[in-house]
Design an enzyme around this catalytic site. Structure first.
Site, mmCIF file in Angstrom:
data_model
loop_
_atom_site.group_PDB
_atom_site.id
_atom_site.type_symbol
_atom_site.label_atom_id
_atom_site.label_comp_id
_atom_site.label_asym_id
_atom_site.label_seq_id
_atom_site.Cartn_x
_atom_site.Cartn_y
_atom_site.Cartn_z
ATOM 1 N N ASP A 14 -20.210 22.281 -20.343
ATOM 2 C CA ASP A 14 -19.485 23.537 -20.507
ATOM 3 C C ASP A 14 -18.574 23.723 -19.297
ATOM 4 O O ASP A 14 -19.049 23.816 -18.163
ATOM 5 C CB ASP A 14 -20.488 24.695 -20.616
ATOM 6 C CG ASP A 14 -19.839 25.977 -21.100
ATOM 7 O OD1 ASP A 14 -18.644 25.969 -21.408
ATOM 8 O OD2 ASP A 14 -20.553 27.002 -21.170
ATOM 9 N N ASP A 108 -13.521 23.807 -24.528
ATOM 10 C CA ASP A 108 -14.155 23.749 -23.217
ATOM 11 C C ASP A 108 -15.636 23.394 -23.229
ATOM 12 O O ASP A 108 -16.301 23.496 -22.197
ATOM 13 C CB ASP A 108 -13.955 25.069 -22.468
ATOM 14 C CG ASP A 108 -14.576 26.255 -23.201
ATOM 15 O OD1 ASP A 108 -14.924 26.112 -24.384
ATOM 16 O OD2 ASP A 108 -14.700 27.323 -22.584
ATOM 17 N N GLU A 109 -16.179 22.966 -24.362
ATOM 18 C CA GLU A 109 -17.582 22.571 -24.362
ATOM 19 C C GLU A 109 -17.865 21.558 -25.467
ATOM 20 O O GLU A 109 -17.176 21.524 -26.485
ATOM 21 C CB GLU A 109 -18.511 23.779 -24.498
ATOM 22 C CG GLU A 109 -18.325 24.588 -25.759
ATOM 23 C CD GLU A 109 -19.306 25.744 -25.860
ATOM 24 O OE1 GLU A 109 -20.491 25.554 -25.517
ATOM 25 O OE2 GLU A 109 -18.885 26.837 -26.299
#
Length: 360
Positions: A14, A108-109
């Site tokens: 993350d 983003d993860e």
């Protein structure tokens, strides 16, 4: 009931305050300052907040008006999703160096299954640390990670030592960890569900575990069975990767800006060697070669050429890169160079979904 091997090795990566961190990366004047991506002091909603802004209570989905009230000196910037997507693709290229079992959740993860990995490293914790180190070294961005035997636990773990940290929950730690965890920390348990649990005397994982399956189904419907399983460390959702990639790239940011094309060509040779390694490792070839140039003023330019034959080796595509660099005069000194191959031979294939079985 104790969990039984074999266990999967799952990492959840993350990125830390991703959108805001990218803005601070691209604009040094924003570094160390409270930044909100999206919104304004008059209208709109905050998409992301830097950690400097979060100290004042600014959060994503908050109105810009409230963010300004909480942090009077906050700086609002417009979101640049094409830039975030560009950085996200580079982060995923790092993931693919370790495993093809990558399931992106957002820009983003992502989840990674490293039970069997390309490095032959038996330690998922060391792989996570190496990935985080590379994201910092290559992209100057920070990431956190969670490591455990399934996706649910890895997701919960990645929040524990944020920002810029990681947490491993080993198989023998799973049950004790879950029993003491507040139910509000369970991934997927929102404020409304947590309040309902509290009203029924359920505050921790142990409280949840002490309820029967019938009791939980009565209280929460179909979700009751899910809660019954996860508090026992059982979560059978597989990492589902789409193995078809649109491009493969390599790039480098330089400590000092380059103004000599001779030096740039030398740097591009090293970048081309890295790209060749990635192409060979992924057993992929491409027809479109792209040179990426980022100047010292942070403006960016790309130059591309498509050929009839598929390319993979440096000796095949580097002459095209040289041609692209020299085709017109550079407008400024250069801080970053990158090479990518797209129009890949994988694009004609159907996406391949790999199903993994979990046994407990």
């Amino acid at each position: 009931m104790e969990l039984q091997p074999p266990f999967r090795k799952i990492i959840h990566v993350d990125m830390d305050a991703f959108y805001a961190s990218v803005e601070q990366l691209d604009n040094p004047d924003l570094r160390g300052k409270p930044v909100a991506v999206g919104g304004s002091e008059i209208r709109g909603v905050v998409s992301a907040a830097s950690y400097e802004a979060r100290k004042f209570g600014v959060r994503s989905a908050m109105s810009g008006v409230l963010a300004k009230k909480k942090c009077p000196h906050i700086i609002f910037v417009k979101p640049r999703f094409s830039r975030y997507k560009e950085i996200s693709s580079k982060i995923r290229e790092i993931f693919y160096d370790y495993t093809d079992l990558v399931e992106p959740l957002s820009l983003d993860e992502a989840y990674l299954d490293v039970t069997e990995n390309k490095k032959g490293n038996p330690s998922a914790s060391l792989i996570a640390q190496e990935i985080r180190d590379r994201i910092w070294q290559e992209l100057e961005l920070r990431a956190s990670a969670g490591i455990s035997i399934n996706k649910f636990l890895a997701k919960v773990a990645s929040d524990i030592n944020k920002p810029n940290g990681q947490k491993t929950i080993n198989p023998n730690e799973v049950i004790p960890f879950l029993e003491q965890l507040p139910v509000g920390k369970f991934y997927g348990v929102g404020k409304v569900t947590a309040a309902k649990m509290h009203n029924n005397g359920i505050f921790t994982g142990l409280d949840l575990k002490n309820r029967s399956l019938d009791d939980l189904v009565l209280l929460f419907g179909k979700s009751g069975k899910h809660y019954y399983n996860i508090v026992r460390g059982i979560h059978k959702s597989e990492v589902k990767p789409d193995l078809v990639r649109k491009s493969i790239a390599a790039e480098r940011t330089f400590n000092e800006n380059l103004s000599s094309e001779v030096f740039m060509l030398k740097k591009l040779e090293y970048i081309a060697e890295e790209l060749e390694r990635r192409m060979v490792r992924s057993k992929t070839k491409g027809k479109t070669v792209t040179l990426k140039i980022k100047y010292s003023d942070f403006t960016q330019q790309t130059r591309s050429k498509t050929v009839d034959d598929f390319l993979q080796k440096k000796e095949e595509f580097y002459p095209l890169i040289k041609e692209l660099l020299l085709q017109e005069r550079l407008k400024n000194s250069v801080r970053l160079l990158g090479i990518s191959l797209s129009n890949l031979d994988t694009e004609k294939r159907e996406p391949v979904w790999i199903q993994l079985k979990f046994e407990f």
